[in-house]
Structure formats: structure tokens, C-alpha cells
Scaffold this motif. Structure first.
Motif, PDB file in Angstrom:
ATOM      1  N   GLU A 118       0.812  -1.211   0.000  1.00  0.00           N
ATOM      2  CA  GLU A 118       0.000   0.000   0.000  1.00  0.00           C
ATOM      3  C   GLU A 118       0.850   1.267   0.000  1.00  0.00           C
ATOM      4  O   GLU A 118       0.354   2.357  -0.305  1.00  0.00           O
ATOM      5  N   LEU A 119       2.129   1.147   0.334  1.00  0.00           N
ATOM      6  CA  LEU A 119       3.017   2.313   0.381  1.00  0.00           C
ATOM      7  C   LEU A 119       3.620   2.567  -0.995  1.00  0.00           C
ATOM      8  O   LEU A 119       3.730   1.669  -1.826  1.00  0.00           O
ATOM      9  N   THR A 120       4.025   3.805  -1.219  1.00  0.00           N
ATOM     10  CA  THR A 120       4.665   4.160  -2.490  1.00  0.00           C
ATOM     11  C   THR A 120       6.104   3.657  -2.504  1.00  0.00           C
ATOM     12  O   THR A 120       6.641   3.229  -1.484  1.00  0.00           O
ATOM     13  N   GLY A 121       6.723   3.743  -3.684  1.00  0.00           N
ATOM     14  CA  GLY A 121       8.132   3.385  -3.778  1.00  0.00           C
ATOM     15  C   GLY A 121       8.973   4.231  -2.852  1.00  0.00           C
ATOM     16  O   GLY A 121       9.873   3.719  -2.161  1.00  0.00           O
ATOM     17  N   ARG A 122       8.693   5.548  -2.792  1.00  0.00           N
ATOM     18  CA  ARG A 122       9.440   6.452  -1.918  1.00  0.00           C
ATOM     19  C   ARG A 122       9.317   6.014  -0.448  1.00  0.00           C
ATOM     20  O   ARG A 122      10.312   5.920   0.278  1.00  0.00           O
ATOM     21  N   GLU A 123       8.085   5.737  -0.031  1.00  0.00           N
ATOM     22  CA  GLU A 123       7.868   5.361   1.370  1.00  0.00           C
ATOM     23  C   GLU A 123       8.529   4.025   1.703  1.00  0.00           C
ATOM     24  O   GLU A 123       9.060   3.847   2.796  1.00  0.00           O
ATOM     25  N   ASN A 124       8.542   3.110   0.743  1.00  0.00           N
ATOM     26  CA  ASN A 124       9.177   1.818   0.983  1.00  0.00           C
ATOM     27  C   ASN A 124      10.693   1.931   1.058  1.00  0.00           C
ATOM     28  O   ASN A 124      11.347   1.175   1.777  1.00  0.00           O
ATOM     29  N   LYS A 154       9.860   8.195 -12.390  1.00  0.00           N
ATOM     30  CA  LYS A 154       8.489   8.641 -12.676  1.00  0.00           C
ATOM     31  C   LYS A 154       7.441   7.912 -11.831  1.00  0.00           C
ATOM     32  O   LYS A 154       6.297   8.375 -11.742  1.00  0.00           O
ATOM     33  N   PHE A 155       7.836   6.790 -11.240  1.00  0.00           N
ATOM     34  CA  PHE A 155       6.855   5.963 -10.522  1.00  0.00           C
ATOM     35  C   PHE A 155       7.132   5.875  -9.028  1.00  0.00           C
ATOM     36  O   PHE A 155       6.501   5.093  -8.334  1.00  0.00           O
ATOM     37  N   VAL A 156       8.063   6.688  -8.548  1.00  0.00           N
ATOM     38  CA  VAL A 156       8.481   6.548  -7.156  1.00  0.00           C
ATOM     39  C   VAL A 156       7.373   6.908  -6.168  1.00  0.00           C
ATOM     40  O   VAL A 156       7.379   6.447  -5.024  1.00  0.00           O
ATOM     41  N   ASP A 157       6.398   7.697  -6.605  1.00  0.00           N
ATOM     42  CA  ASP A 157       5.286   8.059  -5.718  1.00  0.00           C
ATOM     43  C   ASP A 157       4.010   7.274  -6.037  1.00  0.00           C
ATOM     44  O   ASP A 157       2.908   7.655  -5.635  1.00  0.00           O
ATOM     45  N   THR A 158       4.177   6.155  -6.736  1.00  0.00           N
ATOM     46  CA  THR A 158       3.075   5.233  -7.021  1.00  0.00           C
ATOM     47  C   THR A 158       3.119   4.081  -6.027  1.00  0.00           C
ATOM     48  O   THR A 158       4.209   3.576  -5.716  1.00  0.00           O
ATOM     49  N   SER A 165       6.240  -7.104 -11.836  1.00  0.00           N
ATOM     50  CA  SER A 165       7.267  -7.871 -11.121  1.00  0.00           C
ATOM     51  C   SER A 165       8.660  -7.344 -11.454  1.00  0.00           C
ATOM     52  O   SER A 165       9.532  -7.284 -10.580  1.00  0.00           O
ATOM     53  N   GLY A 166       8.867  -6.900 -12.699  1.00  0.00           N
ATOM     54  CA  GLY A 166      10.160  -6.339 -13.069  1.00  0.00           C
ATOM     55  C   GLY A 166      10.462  -5.045 -12.321  1.00  0.00           C
ATOM     56  O   GLY A 166      11.599  -4.820 -11.878  1.00  0.00           O
ATOM     57  N   MET A 167       9.460  -4.181 -12.163  1.00  0.00           N
ATOM     58  CA  MET A 167       9.650  -2.938 -11.420  1.00  0.00           C
ATOM     59  C   MET A 167       9.941  -3.232  -9.948  1.00  0.00           C
ATOM     60  O   MET A 167      10.799  -2.584  -9.322  1.00  0.00           O
ATOM     61  N   TYR A 168       9.219  -4.215  -9.390  1.00  0.00           N
ATOM     62  CA  TYR A 168       9.467  -4.638  -8.011  1.00  0.00           C
ATOM     63  C   TYR A 168      10.930  -5.000  -7.819  1.00  0.00           C
ATOM     64  O   TYR A 168      11.602  -4.559  -6.883  1.00  0.00           O
ATOM     65  N   VAL A 169      11.426  -5.876  -8.707  1.00  0.00           N
ATOM     66  CA  VAL A 169      12.787  -6.380  -8.572  1.00  0.00           C
ATOM     67  C   VAL A 169      13.798  -5.265  -8.713  1.00  0.00           C
ATOM     68  O   VAL A 169      14.771  -5.182  -7.952  1.00  0.00           O
ATOM     69  N   ARG A 170      13.593  -4.381  -9.683  1.00  0.00           N
ATOM     70  CA  ARG A 170      14.543  -3.293  -9.901  1.00  0.00           C
ATOM     71  C   ARG A 170      14.651  -2.408  -8.673  1.00  0.00           C
ATOM     72  O   ARG A 170      15.757  -2.055  -8.238  1.00  0.00           O
ATOM     73  N   LEU A 171      13.498  -2.054  -8.091  1.00  0.00           N
ATOM     74  CA  LEU A 171      13.538  -1.197  -6.902  1.00  0.00           C
ATOM     75  C   LEU A 171      14.094  -1.949  -5.701  1.00  0.00           C
ATOM     76  O   LEU A 171      14.915  -1.411  -4.951  1.00  0.00           O
ATOM     77  N   ALA A 172      13.662  -3.209  -5.515  1.00  0.00           N
ATOM     78  CA  ALA A 172      14.124  -3.978  -4.357  1.00  0.00           C
ATOM     79  C   ALA A 172      15.632  -4.187  -4.396  1.00  0.00           C
ATOM     80  O   ALA A 172      16.317  -4.049  -3.376  1.00  0.00           O
ATOM     81  N   PHE A 173      16.159  -4.518  -5.575  1.00  0.00           N
ATOM     82  CA  PHE A 173      17.610  -4.695  -5.678  1.00  0.00           C
ATOM     83  C   PHE A 173      18.343  -3.389  -5.427  1.00  0.00           C
ATOM     84  O   PHE A 173      19.346  -3.348  -4.710  1.00  0.00           O
ATOM     85  N   SER A 174      17.842  -2.320  -6.019  1.00  0.00           N
ATOM     86  CA  SER A 174      18.505  -1.026  -5.867  1.00  0.00           C
ATOM     87  C   SER A 174      18.539  -0.590  -4.402  1.00  0.00           C
ATOM     88  O   SER A 174      19.559  -0.087  -3.912  1.00  0.00           O
ATOM     89  N   VAL A 175      17.430  -0.798  -3.694  1.00  0.00           N
ATOM     90  CA  VAL A 175      17.385  -0.465  -2.263  1.00  0.00           C
ATOM     91  C   VAL A 175      18.410  -1.299  -1.491  1.00  0.00           C
ATOM     92  O   VAL A 175      19.205  -0.772  -0.709  1.00  0.00           O
ATOM     93  N   ALA A 176      18.396  -2.614  -1.732  1.00  0.00           N
ATOM     94  CA  ALA A 176      19.301  -3.505  -0.994  1.00  0.00           C
ATOM     95  C   ALA A 176      20.764  -3.182  -1.267  1.00  0.00           C
ATOM     96  O   ALA A 176      21.605  -3.240  -0.365  1.00  0.00           O
ATOM     97  N   ALA A 177      21.094  -2.841  -2.512  1.00  0.00           N
ATOM     98  CA  ALA A 177      22.492  -2.613  -2.877  1.00  0.00           C
ATOM     99  C   ALA A 177      23.008  -1.241  -2.463  1.00  0.00           C
ATOM    100  O   ALA A 177      24.193  -1.084  -2.169  1.00  0.00           O
TER     101      ALA A 177
END
Length: 421
Positions: A118-124, A154-158, A165-177
Motif C-alpha cells: 500500500e506504500l509508495t516506492g518512496r515510502e518503501n 516517474k513511478f516513485v510516488d506510485t 514484477s520487473g519494477m518490483y525487482v529493480r527497486l528492491a535490488f537497488s534499495v538492498a544494494a
């Protein structure tokens, strides 16, 4: 702990199958189990209680990982690789033994791990930073790098529930790394991304390793393990069977794979899918004769035997072929051909025919799957292995040199002269 980032001592993980008393790895599993408990009690009163079965996913596993080491974990499906990473990341607790870690540990084990839908990319991003013990200021300093690497400005506040699933992985990896954990644990999840992003991830992981941080990487893609890792462990049936430098370990693992031609369908553990259609076996035929040795350029058939557990009109079948290093080579599906197979009420054999096998010499591994009405029915990973020997695919008496790729493509050449003015 000496100079070790991770120390694993006599680790064991037991699961109790068919018991209402089993421990659960997550709150969701516990909640689901509690909802099913009244049904289990009624079955027990009615004399239909399931038989308790104990299964050791890990058995007496011990190894050490030095700071700054990039360790690959390889093994067949069901070997215990993912269970080991869950224990290392403290998603689940070990039954025996212990794990000692030094510093912050970040894990990327499945799509969306650690994200609140339910949270945006920014909040996560800020939530994950807080979980790792970072201040809001520290996360803010990395924020632009994280979004730029993921390509999601462009999607960080979505809300991430709207991400693919591809967007999930890209953000999750980037956060972790980028949030600089001392230890980074990564499972097969990178396979979800496209090849360009995978290469980008490998570059980032090499950068993380050069910074002296520790990476543990699980993948079936052995070429990726070889390019990224400097050491490896081989898991098989919950046991650690080998530990050492990555190159000889990959060779040892390939020898382990070569001990059998494929899995025994009767002995496979667990079922994926709804089992409306159950896969019974797969056989390969070279010019009409059953064989696990095929020839480049020759006619080949894949015969998939199945049984029906539900009345169906049609079904889809899929064959995925990988190299022995786990690299995807080709996918065959009757859906690609625009036709579903009419399975009706009978068991049968689905046959996929290739007029001229377009594969270079080498060893290949086959995964098969089937489904109906838009739902997955059954999957058998690493169902069969086969070797391809050299053949005259182009009719010119020669093949491209080894290392020129895996797939041969029929093609023609023509020539014309330029007209001078």
C-alpha cells in the motif's frame, strides 16, 4: 568471530508436514494455519487426521564467509539453498545449530521482499532504510541513486502494489544494494529482470564486493555465479557436499548433475500447480528413436506423457531448455503456435516436433510445465537432460566455432554490385 562476516555452525532446519503443531516461518503462515485448525480437529475426530512427516531441509551445515567474500550457493531444486538463505536472513529460525553475523544484513529473496504494497516506492525506500537501522538523513543521501539505478523516477510516488514484477525487482535490488548493508543475501530473484538489468546488477554487486562488503548469491545460472563469485558451496538434499573456489566447484556440481539423466517423476517431492493435469514423464526422440543424445540439424521430438485428474477440453504445454550452466536457450510452447491441445477426458502424450534441431553441441537441461484455463497445473524442473553432438546444420560441412553462441539460425546471403555514377 575472527574476520568472518558469517559463521554457520551445525545448522539444521526441520519441517513437520501434516502436523497442526508445526512452527511457522511467518505471521501469514501462522494466520492461515489457525484458520485451518478447526478443520484439522474435525478430521482428527473423524479419524482422518493426516500422518505426521518430518522433513529435514538442512542437515548439519557448517561453513564460514569472510568479510568482502562473494559466495555462490549452487545445487539442484530441493537442495536447501533457499531455506539456507531464509535462515541466514532470520526469516526463519533454525531447528539446530546457529548463525553468527557481523553487521547489517539485507536480503532480496523474492519479489517484493520487505515492501508494503500500500506504500509508495518512496515510502518503501525509507521503510527499508529504517529496518536496516539507517537514519532518514542517511537514506535521503542515497535516494536519488536508488531511483536512478532502478529507472523508476516517474513511478516513485506510485503504490508498489501497482508495480510489475520487473519494477518490483529493480527497486528492491537497488534499495538492498545502495543502503550499504555489510552483508547482502540474494536469491534467484534477479532472473525476473531483463538481461540489461541483470548485467547492471552484476556490475553493482562487483562494486559492492570491492567496497569490502559480503555478498551471498544463489542462482541456477552457473555462468552468472562464475562471473560474480570467488568461492562457492554445493548443496544437495539439505547437505553441504562441497566448499571451495568457484571454478572447480562448478565442475564438481556439473559432475553431480551428470550422475542421472533426469528426475524420477515417481519420486519427486511436492506438487506445483492445481494438478488438473499431472506430468508423468518426458522422452526425447531422434529421427523416431528414443535417445538422450541428439544431433544438430536432425529431426527431434519431445514426448510429454500426462494424466488428467479433471475433465478438460484443452491444455497448454511448455518446454524450457537451458544450458548446463543454467543459461536460458529456448522455450517451446503450443501457445506460441496459436493452438491449445485437445486433451478431452483421456490421458495422453503431448508431442513437440522440431524439423532441424538448432542447438550447438553441448549438454542441455529441460524443464516442462502444463496448464489449462489460464492456471498452472504442473511443473517439473530439470525433468530431463540431453547431449547434442555435432551435425551439418547448414549443409556446408561445418559449424561455427565453439563459443559462437548456442542457437543456429537458418539464413541466406545474397550479393549485388554497387553502380558507379
Amino acid at each position: 568471530m575472527s574476520n568472518y562476516a558469517i559463521q554457520v555452525e551445525s545448522l539444521g532446519k526441520e519441517y513437520i508436514i501434516g502436523s497442526a503443531e508445526q512452527r511457522h516461518d511467518s505471521f501469514r503462515e501462522m494466520l492461515t494455519s489457525s484458520l485451518k485448525s478447526p478443520i484439522r480437529r474435525l478430521r482428527k475426530l473423524g479419524g482422518t487426521a493426516s500422518v505426521e512427516e518430518r522433513f529435514w531441509a538442512l542437515k548439519d551445515v557448517s561453513f564460514n564467509v569472510e568479510q568482502g567474500e562473494v559466495l555462490g550457493i549452487i545445487g539442484r531444486n530441493g537442495a536447501g539453498k533457499s531455506t539456507l538463505l531464509k535462515v541466514l536472513s532470520r526469516i526463519t529460525s533454525p531447528t539446530t545449530g546457529r548463525v553468527l553475523t557481523r553487521g547489517r544484513v539485507a536480503s532480496l529473496l523474492e519479489v517484493g521482499t520487505g515492501f508494503h504494497p500500500e506504500l509508495t516506492g518512496r515510502e518503501n525506500i525509507y521503510l527499508n532504510g529504517a529496518i536496516l537501522g539507517m537514519t532518514q538523513k542517511e537514506v535521503s543521501q542515497k535516494f536519488d541513486q536508488i531511483t536512478a539505478f532502478a529507472g523508476l523516477e516517474k513511478f516513485v510516488d506510485t503504490p508498489v502494489k501497482r508495480y510489475s514484477s520487473g519494477m518490483y525487482v529493480r527497486l528492491a535490488f537497488s534499495v538492498a544494494a545502495h543502503l550499504e548493508p555489510e552483508v547482502l543475501l540474494i536469491d534467484e530473484v534477479l532472473a525476473v529482470g531483463d538481461s540489461e538489468f541483470q548485467n547492471k546488477c552484476l556490475g553493482k554487486l562487483n562494486e559492492v564486493a570491492r567496497d569490502g562488503r559480503t555478498v551471498i548469491f544463489v542462482s541456477h545460472n552457473l555462468s552468472m555465479v562464475q562471473s560474480l563469485c570467488n568461492s562457492a558451496i554445493v548443496m544437495d538434499r539439505g547437505l553441504l557436499v562441497a566448499n571451495g573456489d568457484v571454478q572447480p566447484l562448478v565442475s564438481e556440481y556439473l559432475a553431480l548433475l551428470g550422475q542421472d539423466a533426469g528426475i524420477n517423476f515417481k519420486d519427486r517431492r511436492g506438487n506445483l500447480g492445481n494438478q488438473w493435469i499431472r506430468l508423468k514423464g518426458v522422452a526425447l526422440k531422434l529421427e523416431g528413436q528414443e535417445s538422450n543424445v541428439l544431433q544438430t540439424g536432425k529431426a527431434v521430438e519431445f514426448h510429454i506423457t500426462y494424466e488428467l485428474n479433471k475433465s478438460l477440453e484443452s491444455a497448454g504445454f511448455r518446454i524450457e531448455v537451458k544450458s548446463e550452466l543454467g543459461e536460458p536457450v529456448m522455450v517451446l510452447s503450443n501457445d506460441f503456435c496459436g493452438s491449445l491441445l485437445k486433451v478431452c477426458l483421456n490421458d495422453g502424450v503431448a508431442i513437440c516436433s522440431i524439423d532441424r534441431l538448432p542447438l550447438m553441441p553441448g549438454r542441455y537441461i529441460v524443464t516442462i510445465a502444463c496448464g489449462a484455463k489460464g492456471e498452472l497445473s504442473d511443473v517439473v524442473v530439470d525433468a530431463q537432460k540431453f547431449d547434442v553432438v555435432e551435425g551439418d546444420f547448414y549443409g556446408g560441412g561445418r559449424l561455427p566455432a565453439k563459443g559462437s553462441g548456442r542457437v543456429l539460425v537458418p539464413h541466406q546471403w545474397s550479393h549485388r554490385l554497387s553502380v558507379r555514377e
